[in-house]
Design a protein around this motif. Structure first.
Motif, short mmCIF file in Angstrom:
data_model
loop_
_atom_site.label_atom_id
_atom_site.label_comp_id
_atom_site.label_asym_id
_atom_site.label_seq_id
_atom_site.Cartn_x
_atom_site.Cartn_y
_atom_site.Cartn_z
N GLY A 14 24.03 -34.37 24.14
CA GLY A 14 23.90 -34.40 22.65
C GLY A 14 23.96 -35.77 22.11
O GLY A 14 23.46 -36.46 21.23
N MET A 15 25.29 -36.48 22.51
CA MET A 15 25.74 -37.76 22.02
C MET A 15 24.71 -38.89 22.34
O MET A 15 24.42 -39.84 21.69
N ILE A 75 22.09 -38.40 19.61
CA ILE A 75 22.71 -38.80 18.52
C ILE A 75 22.74 -40.51 18.36
O ILE A 75 22.15 -40.86 17.44
N GLU A 80 25.10 -33.13 8.75
CA GLU A 80 25.15 -31.98 9.64
C GLU A 80 25.35 -30.74 8.55
O GLU A 80 25.85 -31.01 7.69
N ASP A 98 22.06 -33.28 12.41
CA ASP A 98 22.44 -32.62 13.53
C ASP A 98 22.25 -30.94 13.30
O ASP A 98 22.85 -30.37 12.63
N LYS A 126 24.72 -26.22 23.75
CA LYS A 126 25.07 -25.05 22.82
C LYS A 126 24.12 -23.88 22.85
O LYS A 126 23.65 -23.40 24.06
N VAL A 159 24.44 -29.62 30.09
CA VAL A 159 24.75 -30.44 29.11
C VAL A 159 23.37 -31.47 28.63
O VAL A 159 22.96 -32.07 30.08
#
Ligand code: PLP
Length: 394
Positions: free
Chosen positions: A87-88, A91, A154, A183, A208, A217
């Motif tokens: 995810g990072m 992002i 978010e 997000d 998630k 991940v």
């Protein structure tokens, strides 16, 4: 390739699976190859003209990864999706694509912690950052600077689950030539489609709900063709945090049941939020699905449903109380992350950071639950027991 009119159920079960292309395989295969070879040099030269749509090398386009990208773009009602190794990675790529030295980013408080840390990290490249706890339109407008290039959102926020008005903020940003990023990990594309509200880039931690099984991940970035045409050749390929095909295949498997799982998370999340709201040991429940939530009205405008991640604040908000509740729970495992089949519990209060929590608008008695796919009545019994233990012993 994206068809806005397919149902979510059709997208996850069939879109892009193309049985003819894979010998009738009902599940597309994993292309576990780093590179593709060509019949002759002319064919390779032709492929190099359009790396985004050609199979050349793993760090570009892979058939297994591409099928999942197509599904997620369609679910989010966006034109293009690329998958990342976390995810990072998605992002940081989204943020960097719009910024250069001298630019400013405006973001809201209580977003995912490492995202805020990334803004601080970006200071060394000459990028400045403002964080705001107040998220009403007037405050957002007053914090825009002449060099603001990105508003990062978010909704709901991490830990406190407050909503921000996505349409109003994206309208304001468009008038000022500012790009917006959200997000959308909590809501998933099943419950919220920010692109239809004018947001420029949607990012997800697919670690998630989208994956849903706590076995991978990854990240996703969904946007317009125009933005992706730039991002693919720069932040995606040059930073290189791309999703491997095996993870994409696991994600495809998780996506098959996403609409069903989100329905179950919503049902149990609502039951548990309502139960906690009526419990004498609980001061407050943070969950936009509750009619008592100050954000309920806004939620009905921009959300189609509510996920199973929520928090509550203990009436006795000492660290000892928080610790007692968490240690007494039997059905909720103690662990970071969320959105999987298993129920999880955590608190941002570690016993040594109370001042930091209060400064960022978080109650020291805050406990976060990720409500999984277990039986909701058993989860409520477990919570009731833990709250009783806490009230009797602390
Ligand atoms: N966004 C949110 C809301 C998260 O909770 C997380 C992870 O916990 C991330 C992004 C980062 O995702 P990843 O851990 O896949 O890098």
């Amino acid at each position: 390739m994206t068809n806005k009119f397919f149902s979510d159920e059709h997208i996850v079960t069939h879109l892009g699976d193309e049985y003819d292309r894979f010998h009738g395989a009902v599940v597309p295969p994993i292309y576990q190859n780093s590179l593709f070879v060509f019949k002759d040099f002319d064919q390779l030269a032709e492929a190099m003209k359009d790396e985004q749509n050609s199979y050349l090398y793993w760090r570009g386009t892979n058939p297994t990864v591409q099928i999942v990208e197509q599904k997620i773009a369609a679910l989010e009602k966006g034109e293009k999706c690329k998958l990342f190794s976390s995810g990072m990675a998605a992002i940081s790529s989204a943020i960097l694509t719009f910024l250069k030295a001298g630019d400013h980013v405006l973001s809201i408080s209580n977003i995912y912690g490492p995202t805020t840390k990334f803004f601080t990290y970006a200071e060394k490249f000459g990028i400045t950052h403002t964080n705001t706890l107040q998220t009403d339109l007037d405050t957002i407008e007053s914090l825009i600077q002449p060099n603001t290039k990105v508003i990062y959102l978010e909704s709901p926020t991490t830990m406190t689950f407050k909503l921000v008005d996505l349409k109003a903020i994206s309208d304001l940003a468009k008038q000022r030539g500012i790009k917006t990023i959200i997000d959308n990990t909590w809501a998933t594309p099943i419950f919220q489609n920010p692109i239809t509200l004018g947001i420029d880039i949607v990012v997800h931690s697919v670690s998630k709900y989208l994956g849903g099984h706590s076995d991978l991940v990854g990240g996703a970035l969904i946007t317009s063709k125009e933005i992706m045409d730039h991002l693919f050749y720069h932040e995606y390929q040059l930073l290189g945090g791309v999703m491997p095909p095996y993870e994409a295949w696991l994600l495809m498997r998780g996506l098959r049941t996403l609409p069903l799982r989100m329905k179950a998370h919503q049902e149990s999340g609502m039951k548990i939020a309502t139960f906690l709201e009526n419990h004498p040991s609980v001061k407050k429940v943070n969950y936009p699905g509750l009619k008592s939530s100050p954000d309920y009205e806004l939620g009905t405008k921009q959300l189609k449903g509510y996920a199973g991640l929520l928090s509550f604040e203990l009436a006795n908000n000492s660290f000892e109380s928080v610790r007692k509740v968490i240690n007494s729970l039997k059905q909720f495992q103690i662990g970071v992350s969320w959105g999987g089949f298993e129920s999880l519990v955590i608190s941002p209060n570690y016993g040594y950071n109370k001042e930091q929590l209060v400064a960022s608008g978080m109650d020291p008695g805050l406990i976060r639950l990720s409500v999984g796919l277990e039986n909701a009545d058993e989860l409520m019994e477990d919570l009731n027991m833990a709250l009783q233990v806490q009230s009797q012993t602390v």
